[in-house]
Design an enzyme around this catalytic site. Structure first.
Site, short mmCIF file in Angstrom:
data_model
loop_
_atom_site.label_atom_id
_atom_site.label_comp_id
_atom_site.label_asym_id
_atom_site.label_seq_id
_atom_site.Cartn_x
_atom_site.Cartn_y
_atom_site.Cartn_z
N GLY A 1 40.70 59.79 20.31
CA GLY A 1 39.55 60.31 19.86
C GLY A 1 38.76 59.52 19.04
O GLY A 1 39.13 58.36 18.78
N ASP A 2 37.78 60.01 18.63
CA ASP A 2 36.66 59.10 17.70
C ASP A 2 35.90 60.16 16.97
O ASP A 2 35.62 61.40 17.62
CB ASP A 2 36.04 57.93 18.46
N GLN A 3 35.08 59.81 15.93
CA GLN A 3 34.29 60.66 15.29
C GLN A 3 33.28 59.94 14.57
O GLN A 3 33.37 58.77 14.03
CB GLN A 3 35.20 61.52 13.90
N LYS B 1 39.64 53.89 23.94
CA LYS B 1 41.06 53.89 23.40
C LYS B 1 42.30 54.19 24.16
O LYS B 1 43.30 53.39 24.17
CB LYS B 1 41.25 54.63 21.85
#
Length: 207
Positions: free
Chosen positions: A85-87, A58
């Site tokens: 970010g990511d989760q 990203k």
């Protein structure tokens, strides 16, 4: 206002409402840009590595986007920071992302009474003025009481669960009373650990 002695600009590379809310709670002013990457094209069997890859992908996409913008050469003295970010949710060894349909959302949410939902998230802060990048991985565990079918159906009908990894929304009024306890922090589960985010921003500005 950005509560820091040195002025800077901050871009949030996410359309997540919870991340926007948490960033506002930190007192930062920011603008929003969506990376628009194909997340399904990025795969890894380990949750930590997957969210790290997604968070950096990203950032890469947005850096390219900003460079291609007309008149995007930055001569201002203010640092420009990009937060991505990511989760994902890990449940009984399985990585869960956003539910694809009501049946999957129903399966995800109903199963959390059997074993904890473990959130694994990445936070990536890129200083576009220096080209340096700072990142961290954050984990939390959520233990639930059994969640009634009626509650699950109301959550599905509202639709917000389809924008959350694993359909997990601990902050939702319908779910809070079914949370037994959390190992970690609520903001971590919501997708943005505030202490880690502040620390990474401070590092990016200090270097």
């Amino acid at each position: 206002m950005n509560q820091h002695p040195r002025p800077f600009r901050l871009i949030l590379g996410s359309s997540s409402r919870s991340r926007q809310q948490l960033l506002k709670e930190l007192g930062y002013e920011f603008s929003i840009l969506k990376p628009g990457i194909d997340e399904e094209a990025i795969r890894h069997p380990e949750a930590e590595q997957l969210v790290r890859l997604l968070g950096n992908a990203k950032a890469d996409a947005l850096v390219k986007m900003l460079k291609n913008e007309k008149g995007s050469s930055r001569t201002t003295a203010e640092p420009l920071l990009l937060l991505t970010g990511d989760q994902v949710v890990v449940h009984q060894g399985r990585i869960l992302e956003k539910p694809q349909d009501p049946a999957e959302a129903r399966q995800f949410i109903a199963s959390y009474a059997n074993a904890p939902a473990i959130t694994v998230g990445s936070i990536v802060v890129s200083n576009l003025s220096t080209g340096k990048r700072y990142e961290a991985i954050d984990r939390a565990e959520v233990y639930f009481h059994p969640i009634p079918e009626s509650v699950v159906e109301r959550l599905i009908a509202e639709g917000a669960v389809f924008a959350c990894s694993g359909g997990l929304m601990v902050e939702h009024p319908l779910l809070t009373k079914f949370v037994h306890h959390i190992v970690g922090t609520v903001d971590s589960v919501m997708g943005l650990n505030k202490d880690l985010t502040r620390a990474l921003i401070e590092r990016a500005l200090a270097d």
